[in-house]
Design a protein around this motif. Sequence first.
Motif, mmCIF file in Angstrom:
data_model
loop_
_atom_site.group_PDB
_atom_site.id
_atom_site.type_symbol
_atom_site.label_atom_id
_atom_site.label_comp_id
_atom_site.label_asym_id
_atom_site.label_seq_id
_atom_site.Cartn_x
_atom_site.Cartn_y
_atom_site.Cartn_z
ATOM 1 N N VAL A 93 35.692 27.492 55.674
ATOM 2 C CA VAL A 93 35.869 27.476 57.123
ATOM 3 C C VAL A 93 36.071 26.044 57.617
ATOM 4 N N LYS A 94 36.939 25.886 58.614
ATOM 5 C CA LYS A 94 37.224 24.527 59.079
ATOM 6 C C LYS A 94 36.510 24.307 60.412
ATOM 7 N N ILE A 95 35.429 23.524 60.365
ATOM 8 C CA ILE A 95 34.669 23.243 61.591
ATOM 9 C C ILE A 95 35.025 21.838 62.060
ATOM 10 N N THR A 96 35.407 21.740 63.334
ATOM 11 C CA THR A 96 35.713 20.421 63.892
ATOM 12 C C THR A 96 35.099 20.303 65.290
ATOM 13 N N PHE A 97 34.954 19.061 65.730
ATOM 14 C CA PHE A 97 34.475 18.794 67.094
ATOM 15 C C PHE A 97 35.594 18.086 67.842
ATOM 16 N N GLU A 98 35.812 18.508 69.086
ATOM 17 C CA GLU A 98 36.879 17.881 69.878
ATOM 18 C C GLU A 98 36.449 17.846 71.336
ATOM 19 N N ASN A 99 36.347 16.674 71.889
ATOM 20 C CA ASN A 99 35.946 16.514 73.301
ATOM 21 C C ASN A 99 34.698 17.321 73.648
ATOM 22 N N GLY A 100 33.707 17.240 72.799
ATOM 23 C CA GLY A 100 32.447 17.939 73.064
ATOM 24 C C GLY A 100 32.498 19.428 72.775
ATOM 25 N N LYS A 101 33.643 19.900 72.291
ATOM 26 C CA LYS A 101 33.763 21.334 71.963
ATOM 27 C C LYS A 101 33.659 21.546 70.459
ATOM 28 N N VAL A 102 33.165 22.743 70.075
ATOM 29 C CA VAL A 102 33.070 23.088 68.657
ATOM 30 C C VAL A 102 34.209 24.046 68.338
ATOM 31 N N LEU A 103 34.998 23.696 67.333
ATOM 32 C CA LEU A 103 36.132 24.543 66.971
ATOM 33 C C LEU A 103 35.967 25.087 65.563
ATOM 34 N N VAL A 104 36.324 26.368 65.389
ATOM 35 C CA VAL A 104 36.391 26.960 64.057
ATOM 36 C C VAL A 104 37.847 27.346 63.838
ATOM 37 N N LYS A 105 38.448 26.738 62.831
ATOM 38 C CA LYS A 105 39.894 26.929 62.578
ATOM 39 C C LYS A 105 40.684 26.781 63.872
ATOM 40 N N GLY A 106 40.319 25.793 64.670
ATOM 41 C CA GLY A 106 41.061 25.502 65.899
ATOM 42 C C GLY A 106 40.644 26.314 67.113
ATOM 43 N N GLN A 107 39.814 27.350 66.896
ATOM 44 C CA GLN A 107 39.390 28.195 68.025
ATOM 45 C C GLN A 107 38.104 27.644 68.653
#
Length: 217
Positions: free
Chosen positions: A62-76
Motif C-alpha cells: 500500500v502506498k501511504i503518503t502525506f500531502e498538505n496535512g492530508k493522509v493519502l492511500v494510493k493517492g486517495q
Amino acid sequence: MIVTIDGPAGAGKSSVSRMLAERIGFQYLDTGAMYRAVTWSVMQQGMDPSDREAVAELARQVKITFENGKVLVKGQDVSQAIRSPLVTGAVSEIADNPDVRETMVALQRSMVELGNFVCEGRDQGTVAFPNADCKIFLTASPDERAQRRYLQLVEEGVSADFQDVLTTQTVRDHRDETRPVGKLVKAPGSIEVSTDGMNFDKVVDQLETIVIQQLRI
Ligand code: DC
C-alpha cells in the motif's frame, strides 16, 4: 534533526506535536495515521485483520503518503475515513502485527530523510529513532485523558458515556503497553511531560522550551 513525541492515547500528542512542529519550523509525522491507513485498507479489501501474512503483504504494497496535512492511500484522501470508530476499533490488531510494524518503521525512516521532523507515536523514541536529537514522553492521568476524550465526543454531538470511554481507553492502553514489538514505553533519555491540568498553549510552550534547549536552535 528529529524530535520524537511518544505517549498514551488521549495525552494530546497529535495537536500538540503539530503545533510544536509549526512553531519550530519542522515537518510533522503522524505515525498513528499510518497504522490507521493500513487498517482502512485492510477493511476496504474485506481482509481478515487476523491474517498476519496477508495484512503484512498489504502493508508492504500500500502506498501511504502525506500531502498538505492530508493522509493519502494510493493517492486517495483518507484523512477523515481513518478516524472513523470502525478503524479506531480495529487498528490495535494491525499495530500489533510485527511485520506491519517493520514496514511502517522503515517507511518512517525514509520519510524523514529529507528534513527536520517532529515524529509522533508510541515507538518513535524507542524503535524508529533511538538516536533522535530530542525525545519527549507526553502523558496525562487516565482520568484526565478519558475526560478530554469524553468532552470532545460531546462537543462533536456524539452521545457518550464517561465510564465507557474510560474502559475503552484502559483496554487500548493495555494493548499499547504489552504488544510484543514497539510497545509503549518511556524511551531511555526521554523527558516526561505530564499535561494534567495544563491547557494546550501551556503544553506547547513547555515543549518548545525543552526542544529549543536540547537542540540548541
Ligand atoms: O495515535 P493514534 O490513536 O492515531 O494511533 C492509532 C493506533 O496505532 C493506536 O492503536 C496505537 C498505534 N500506534 C502504534 O502502535 N505505533 C505508533 N508509532 C503510532 C500508533
